[in-house]
Design a protein around this motif. Structure first.
Motif, PDB file in Angstrom:
ATOM      1  N   GLY A   1       0.785  -1.221   0.000  1.00 56.38           N
ATOM      2  CA  GLY A   1       0.000   0.000   0.000  1.00 56.38           C
ATOM      3  C   GLY A   1       0.819   1.274   0.000  1.00 56.38           C
ATOM      4  N   VAL A   2       2.142   1.196   0.025  1.00 57.27           N
ATOM      5  CA  VAL A   2       2.993   2.393   0.014  1.00 57.27           C
ATOM      6  C   VAL A   2       2.969   3.017  -1.376  1.00 57.27           C
ATOM      7  CG1 VAL A   2       5.349   3.248   0.296  1.00 57.27           C
ATOM      8  CG2 VAL A   2       4.455   1.509   1.858  1.00 57.27           C
ATOM      9  N   ASP A   3       2.848   4.344  -1.436  1.00 53.98           N
ATOM     10  CA  ASP A   3       2.884   5.047  -2.721  1.00 53.98           C
ATOM     11  C   ASP A   3       4.215   4.798  -3.418  1.00 53.98           C
ATOM     12  OD1 ASP A   3       0.374   6.079  -2.349  1.00 53.98           O
ATOM     13  OD2 ASP A   3       1.085   7.966  -1.451  1.00 53.98           O
TER      14      ASP A   3
ATOM     15  N   ALA B   1       4.465  -3.493  -6.914  1.00 54.02           N
ATOM     16  CA  ALA B   1       4.154  -4.862  -6.499  1.00 54.02           C
ATOM     17  C   ALA B   1       4.989  -5.203  -5.280  1.00 54.02           C
ATOM     18  CB  ALA B   1       4.438  -5.856  -7.627  1.00 54.02           C
ATOM     19  N   ALA B   2       4.448  -6.017  -4.387  1.00 56.14           N
ATOM     20  CA  ALA B   2       5.151  -6.514  -3.207  1.00 56.14           C
ATOM     21  C   ALA B   2       4.672  -7.925  -2.935  1.00 56.14           C
ATOM     22  CB  ALA B   2       4.909  -5.610  -2.002  1.00 56.14           C
ATOM     23  N   GLU B   3       5.618  -8.837  -2.783  1.00 58.19           N
ATOM     24  CA  GLU B   3       5.290 -10.245  -2.549  1.00 58.19           C
ATOM     25  C   GLU B   3       6.214 -10.799  -1.469  1.00 58.19           C
ATOM     26  OE1 GLU B   3       3.096 -12.305  -3.982  1.00 58.19           O
ATOM     27  OE2 GLU B   3       2.365 -11.212  -5.743  1.00 58.19           O
ATOM     28  N   GLY B   4       5.672 -11.676  -0.638  1.00 58.29           N
ATOM     29  CA  GLY B   4       6.487 -12.362   0.347  1.00 58.29           C
ATOM     30  C   GLY B   4       7.210 -13.544  -0.268  1.00 58.29           C
ATOM     31  N   GLU B   5       8.426 -13.789   0.193  1.00 64.23           N
ATOM     32  CA  GLU B   5       9.220 -14.912  -0.311  1.00 64.23           C
ATOM     33  C   GLU B   5       9.797 -15.673   0.872  1.00 64.23           C
ATOM     34  OE1 GLU B   5      12.438 -15.277  -3.795  1.00 64.23           O
ATOM     35  OE2 GLU B   5      13.258 -14.468  -1.940  1.00 64.23           O
ATOM     36  N   LEU B   6       9.806 -16.994   0.776  1.00 64.83           N
ATOM     37  CA  LEU B   6      10.439 -17.820   1.802  1.00 64.83           C
ATOM     38  C   LEU B   6      11.094 -19.021   1.139  1.00 64.83           C
ATOM     39  CD1 LEU B   6       8.767 -20.701   2.502  1.00 64.83           C
ATOM     40  CD2 LEU B   6       7.131 -19.088   3.419  1.00 64.83           C
ATOM     41  N   LEU B   7      12.100 -19.546   1.805  1.00 61.11           N
ATOM     42  CA  LEU B   7      12.762 -20.773   1.394  1.00 61.11           C
ATOM     43  C   LEU B   7      12.674 -21.755   2.548  1.00 61.11           C
ATOM     44  CD1 LEU B   7      16.013 -19.646  -0.468  1.00 61.11           C
ATOM     45  CD2 LEU B   7      13.972 -20.676  -1.446  1.00 61.11           C
ATOM     46  N   GLY B   8      12.163 -22.929   2.286  1.00 60.66           N
ATOM     47  CA  GLY B   8      12.055 -23.955   3.301  1.00 60.66           C
ATOM     48  C   GLY B   8      12.304 -25.317   2.696  1.00 60.66           C
ATOM     49  N   SER B   9      11.952 -26.332   3.433  1.00 56.14           N
ATOM     50  CA  SER B   9      12.109 -27.696   2.936  1.00 56.14           C
ATOM     51  C   SER B   9      10.754 -28.373   2.912  1.00 56.14           C
ATOM     52  CB  SER B   9      13.071 -28.490   3.816  1.00 56.14           C
ATOM     53  OG  SER B   9      12.569 -28.583   5.134  1.00 56.14           O
ATOM     54  N   GLY B  10      10.603 -29.288   2.000  1.00 51.54           N
ATOM     55  CA  GLY B  10       9.362 -30.031   1.876  1.00 51.54           C
ATOM     56  C   GLY B  10       9.638 -31.393   1.294  1.00 51.54           C
TER      57      GLY B  10
ATOM     58  N   VAL C   1      10.030  -6.128  -3.523  1.00 51.75           N
ATOM     59  CA  VAL C   1       9.301  -4.911  -3.893  1.00 51.75           C
ATOM     60  C   VAL C   1       9.733  -4.466  -5.279  1.00 51.75           C
ATOM     61  CG1 VAL C   1       8.804  -2.506  -3.300  1.00 51.75           C
ATOM     62  CG2 VAL C   1       9.141  -4.207  -1.485  1.00 51.75           C
ATOM     63  N   ALA C   2       8.761  -4.180  -6.140  1.00 51.63           N
ATOM     64  CA  ALA C   2       9.016  -3.585  -7.462  1.00 51.63           C
ATOM     65  C   ALA C   2       8.494  -2.158  -7.451  1.00 51.63           C
ATOM     66  CB  ALA C   2       8.357  -4.399  -8.562  1.00 51.63           C
ATOM     67  N   ALA C   3       9.326  -1.212  -7.913  1.00 54.46           N
ATOM     68  CA  ALA C   3       8.927   0.198  -7.920  1.00 54.46           C
ATOM     69  C   ALA C   3       8.002   0.479  -9.104  1.00 54.46           C
ATOM     70  CB  ALA C   3      10.163   1.085  -7.996  1.00 54.46           C
ATOM     71  N   ALA C   4       7.126   1.453  -8.914  1.00 56.25           N
ATOM     72  CA  ALA C   4       6.189   1.825  -9.985  1.00 56.25           C
ATOM     73  C   ALA C   4       6.914   2.467 -11.148  1.00 56.25           C
ATOM     74  CB  ALA C   4       5.117   2.762  -9.437  1.00 56.25           C
ATOM     75  N   SER C   5       8.013   3.167 -10.855  1.00 52.54           N
ATOM     76  CA  SER C   5       8.793   3.811 -11.918  1.00 52.54           C
ATOM     77  C   SER C   5      10.244   3.843 -11.479  1.00 52.54           C
ATOM     78  CB  SER C   5       8.282   5.231 -12.181  1.00 52.54           C
ATOM     79  OG  SER C   5       8.432   6.045 -11.026  1.00 52.54           O
TER      80      SER C   5
ATOM     81  N   ALA D   1      10.298   5.566   2.276  1.00 52.58           N
ATOM     82  CA  ALA D   1       8.859   5.425   2.513  1.00 52.58           C
ATOM     83  C   ALA D   1       8.508   4.020   2.983  1.00 52.58           C
ATOM     84  CB  ALA D   1       8.097   5.765   1.229  1.00 52.58           C
ATOM     85  N   VAL D   2       9.126   3.011   2.391  1.00 49.30           N
ATOM     86  CA  VAL D   2       8.875   1.625   2.806  1.00 49.30           C
ATOM     87  C   VAL D   2       9.398   1.398   4.220  1.00 49.30           C
ATOM     88  CG1 VAL D   2       9.417  -0.785   2.329  1.00 49.30           C
ATOM     89  CG2 VAL D   2       8.842   0.754   0.449  1.00 49.30           C
ATOM     90  N   ALA D   3      10.551   1.993   4.546  1.00 49.98           N
ATOM     91  CA  ALA D   3      11.116   1.841   5.886  1.00 49.98           C
ATOM     92  C   ALA D   3      10.181   2.409   6.945  1.00 49.98           C
ATOM     93  CB  ALA D   3      12.485   2.518   5.951  1.00 49.98           C
ATOM     94  N   VAL D   4       9.547   3.539   6.621  1.00 54.35           N
ATOM     95  CA  VAL D   4       8.585   4.126   7.558  1.00 54.35           C
ATOM     96  C   VAL D   4       7.396   3.196   7.734  1.00 54.35           C
ATOM     97  CG1 VAL D   4       6.984   6.039   7.913  1.00 54.35           C
ATOM     98  CG2 VAL D   4       9.306   6.486   7.085  1.00 54.35           C
ATOM     99  N   ALA D   5       6.956   2.567   6.652  1.00 57.28           N
ATOM    100  CA  ALA D   5       5.783   1.693   6.713  1.00 57.28           C
ATOM    101  C   ALA D   5       6.051   0.430   7.519  1.00 57.28           C
ATOM    102  CB  ALA D   5       5.340   1.333   5.300  1.00 57.28           C
ATOM    103  N   VAL D   6       7.248  -0.142   7.405  1.00 59.52           N
ATOM    104  CA  VAL D   6       7.520  -1.412   8.092  1.00 59.52           C
ATOM    105  C   VAL D   6       7.953  -1.198   9.532  1.00 59.52           C
ATOM    106  CG1 VAL D   6       8.085  -2.557   5.925  1.00 59.52           C
ATOM    107  CG2 VAL D   6       9.913  -1.497   7.275  1.00 59.52           C
TER     108      VAL D   6
END
Length: 827
Positions: free
Chosen positions: A77-79, A83-92, A205-209, A219-224
């Motif tokens: 939701g940050v201006d 795009a923002a997606e969570g990523e994890l690495l685990g075992s299965g 995180v992918a920037a809009a431009s 801005a992202v640092a303030v949000a998190v």
């Protein structure tokens, strides 16, 4: 002098051939290692940002807690964030077409669903867009016969395997996610559900431009907030490269350590070779002094000769190193090891190989060259072909005895003092003591080992012993080269077998059940233990778990099994362990004033102490809990105290009257649906624990084998040069009736005695170092003691003897190649 030196070098090239071979092998090891690692490093740089091609920012946890899915929404939701997606690495785990888990460590990753953040290379189909879809690496799909659009069962630590629709295959070969096993990609929600993790490892995180990256990062640092750290794309790539290169540097250091051993052994061989060659030129050197050559000229000529030999041998070593690096790459690819990178030949590596080989050769030849210039001009008038043998001085022998005694003392005190540096210092000092004291020790051992040979082969063996001990310094230097390689191999062999025996004794002491269920790459799924306990064929199902409470370790226990880990009962009755009760370690009871019958509270839960016991100490290495500060509670109470704590091992015993086959079938009926769970008996469990030790032993033995080969080359070289030195003497022996067969036998016995002494000293030194290490480990953990694998140590000695016999073939052929009359006239 330069022309004379080069002319002499051409004339005597065969004499220096074997010493040059020692340099070739040593430099090939070093150069091949550097080229192999250079190729890996180049590949590391290429793949460092493989999964961040479209990442502009990354959000990482500031502590140990993962990033929650809600934080992903906040970042999204940050201006300025496209795009923002969570990523994890685990075992299965994956269930194959045969309804059995696919072998290999399975990497399970959360794959972004937003096209702006996708950096995977798709081979067929597409990446997952919604829950219930999965992608698998292309090789696994081909091997298992999976089809795009068909279901594939995937499971992890959170529960049993369930079907997901295979929507595509990906290529992760050569990336950080290629660890030699399958790769599974799911959308974020499914990845969290399968692995059981509470959050993500990072947020992409992918920037809009392509605007102000710094402003967006702020801005992202303030949000998190303070619970997370924001990193720019440049920083992400820099850290990825740094991590990859750091790991390679550690790997490089290990390989170069073994290469250094080979180079040191080569230096011993070279020094001994030049000492013999220059000694055989005594008369020529004296003639040069007689006609006006100065000591400085002779010294520089000898150094020039060493430099030419070293440079030529180093050039060949670099060429062989290219082949060695290529062979390592091919071997790794055949073993499916995740070691990407091609053959990389750089100027610094080539120059380093040339410089190293030349420097080692020149450095090893300095002392013999200096001694060779001490020849007086009057020696040209004598009939001596070589300088008289000089025995070691009293200063060297005294220093050697003191250093050897200091090394033995360090090894003896390392265990009681619990000091790891004393083990290393003892080994190094003992070796240098053998080197310094060798001119006395080695000939004495040759005479001792020669006694049986004299009884078997008579005068022939007597001549061999006399020839071997004629020059104490020479035979000491030859045998000492073997001590390094065989000593290290023996140390690893004894250490490996002692460690394996300690592990097996620990399993026998702590595992008293028929079957074990273990987690693959992580803890056991919570549901699998409950399902196993529900089977009527099984009487005991105990999950080994432990948790920390203040300075106390709380362990889950089973009344039927707890007694085997206790070394003594001080008060009370351990058989009364049940719900609401506890067993307490002696040290903890003394510190808290607890006795049998005391009412205690653990994490707010009241318990009653039924026994004070002597326990085996912390359950895991590096535990912050003092030994004996342990509380045992039954599984049900432990689950209440530590509801989220999971174990990696469950012990299982069948119910009365149930055959092993029925018990195994009952267990398999449960675990077959859990691809991250493995079923094994005690023997298989021991083999799993000791398999890594066997693998490391095989690798170390192979790497150190080159040092042993170089040392045996030194035996052949010394014997070959000694044959040249004894040309006239051998001719006299043949003239008075020594047959060709006995001549070969004499040289074979001489080579075997030299190699056998070096091998025995090496085995003794290696066994002593391992014994000191095991004595130290026994102070840290019960169950470790030194174990001498007599069969393998005997095999090491046997290989040394056989190799020495082979090394004597060419010198014997040279000794018999010249007619007796011609050899009698040799100068």
């Amino acid at each position: 002098m330069i022309r004379l030196t080069l002319r002499s070098l051409r004339a005597e090239a065969p004499r220096l051939l074997l010493s040059a071979l020692a340099v070739v092998l040593g430099v090939a090891f070093v150069a091949g290692t550097l080229m192999f690692v250079d190729g890996m490093r180049a590949g590391a740089y290429d793949r460092a940002g493989a999964f961040d091609r479209h990442t502009d920012l990354g959000v990482y946890p500031a502590g140990s807690e993962p990033l929650s899915p809600a934080l992903v929404e906040r970042v999204r939701g940050v201006d300025g964030v496209a795009a923002a997606e969570g990523e994890l690495l685990g075992s299965g785990g994956i269930v194959g077409a045969d309804d059995r888990p696919v072998l290999g460590y399975v990497v399970l990753a959360a794959i972004p669903t937003d096209p702006a953040l996708r950096s995977y290379d798709v081979v067929a189909g597409r990446l997952p867009d919604r829950p219930g879809e999965v992608v698998v690496d292309a090789p696994t799909v081909a091997e298992e016969g999976f089809a795009v659009g068909a279901p594939v069962r995937v499971g992890g630590a959170a529960g049993a395997a369930r079907p997901y629709t295979l929507v595509g295959t990906v290529d992760v070969a050569g990336t950080a996610r290629d660890v030699g096993g399958p790769f599974v990609g799911l959308v974020g929600a499914d990845a969290l559900a399968v692995t059981g993790q509470r959050g993500y490892d990072r947020i992409l995180v992918a920037a809009a431009s392509a605007g102000d990256g710094t402003g967006l990062a702020d801005a992202v640092a303030v949000a998190v907030g303070t619970g997370a750290t924001v990193k720019t794309r440049a920083r992400i790539l820099d850290e990825a490269v740094e991590d990859a290169v750091r790991n390679l540097e550690q790997f490089n250091l290990v390989l170069l350590t073994f290469a250094a051993v080979a180079v040191v052994v080569a230096a011993f061989v070279i020094a001994n070779t030049f000492a013999i060659v220059l000694a055989q030129r005594t008369r020529r050197t004296a003639l040069l002094r007689l006609v006006g050559a100065t000591r400085g000229q002779l010294f520089r000529a000898a150094v020039l000769e060493a430099a030419v030999v070293g440079l030529a041998a180093s050039a060949l070593g670099v060429l062989f190193g290219v082949g060695l690096a290529g062979g390592l790459n091919q071997l790794m690819s055949r073993l499916d090891a995740p070691v990407p990178g091609g053959l990389t030949i750089t100027a610094p590596t080539v120059l380093a190989g040339l410089a190293l080989g030349t420097a080692v050769t020149v450095g090893a030849a300095l002392a013999p060259a200096w001694r060779g210039t001490r020849v007086a001009p009057v020696a040209a008038l004598t009939d001596a072909a070589v300088q008289p043998t000089r025995r070691a001085g009293w200063l060297r022998l005294t220093a050697g005895a003191l250093v050897l005694a200091a090394g033995i003392a360090a090894l003896l005190t390392a265990g009681p003092a619990v000091q790891v540096p004393l083990v290393a210092a003892g080994g190094v000092l003992s070796f240098f003591g053998i080197v310094l004291f060798g001119p006395v020790l080695v000939p004495a051992l040759v005479r001792v080992f020669g006694l049986p040979a004299r009884r078997l082969f008579g005068a022939t063996a007597g001549l061999a012993v006399a020839n071997a001990v004629r020059n104490p310094r020479r035979i000491a230097a030859t045998a000492t080269a073997l001590v390094i390689g065989i000593g290290l191999v023996s140390a690893f062999v004894v250490g490996a077998h002692s460690t394996k025996a300690g592990i097996e004794r620990g399993v026998d002491a702590e595992i008293g059940v028929d079957w074990l269920v273990t987690g693959i790459g992580g803890p056991l799924p919570a549901a699998v233990v409950g399902e196993l306990r529900a089977r009527p064929e099984l009487a005991v199902v105990h999950e080994q778990r432990s948790g920390l409470w203040s300075d106390v370790e709380v362990r889950a226990a089973h009344p039927a099994l707890v007694g085997r880990t206790l070394t003594g009962v001080l008060a009370g009755d351990p058989d009364r362990l049940g719900p609401g009760t506890a067993l307490v370690g002696r040290e903890l009871a003394e510190a808290r004033g607890w006795t049998a019958g005391s009412a205690i509270t653990v994490r707010g839960r009241p318990l009653r102490v039924v026994a004070v016991v002597t326990d085996g100490g912390p359950a895991f290495a590096g535990s912050p809990v003092p030994a004996g500060h342990v509380v045992h509670v039954v599984d049900a109470d432990f689950t209440v105290l530590f509801p989220d704590e999971r174990g990696i091992l469950a012990e299982i015993d069948p119910a009365g009257g149930i055959t092993p086959d029925r018990a195994r079938a009952a267990i398999e009926a449960v675990v077959v649906r859990y691809p991250t769970v493995n079923l094994m008996d005690q023997g298989a469990y021991k083999k799993m624990l000791t398999g890594t030790v066997d693998m490391l032993l095989a690798i170390v033995t192979g790497l150190l084998g080159l040092a042993v080969v170089i040392a045996l080359v030194g035996v052949a070289n010394t014997l070959s040069l000694s044959v040249v030195e004894r040309t006239r003497e051998n001719a006299v022996l043949r003239a008075v009736g020594l047959t060709r067969g006995r001549m070969r036998g004499m040289l074979a016995v001489e080579a075997v005695l030299t190699a056998l002494v070096g091998a025995v000293l090496g085995v003794g030194l290696g066994a002593a170092v391992s014994a000191a290490a095991m004595a130290l480990l026994s102070r840290l953990s019960d169950g470790f003691s030194v174990v001498l694998p007599l069969g393998q140590l005997g095999l090491i000695l046997g290989v040394a003897v056989v190799a020495a016999l082979a090394a004597s073939v060419l010198p014997a052929r040279r000794a018999l190649s010249r007619p007796v009359v011609e050899a009698l006239g040799a100068q």
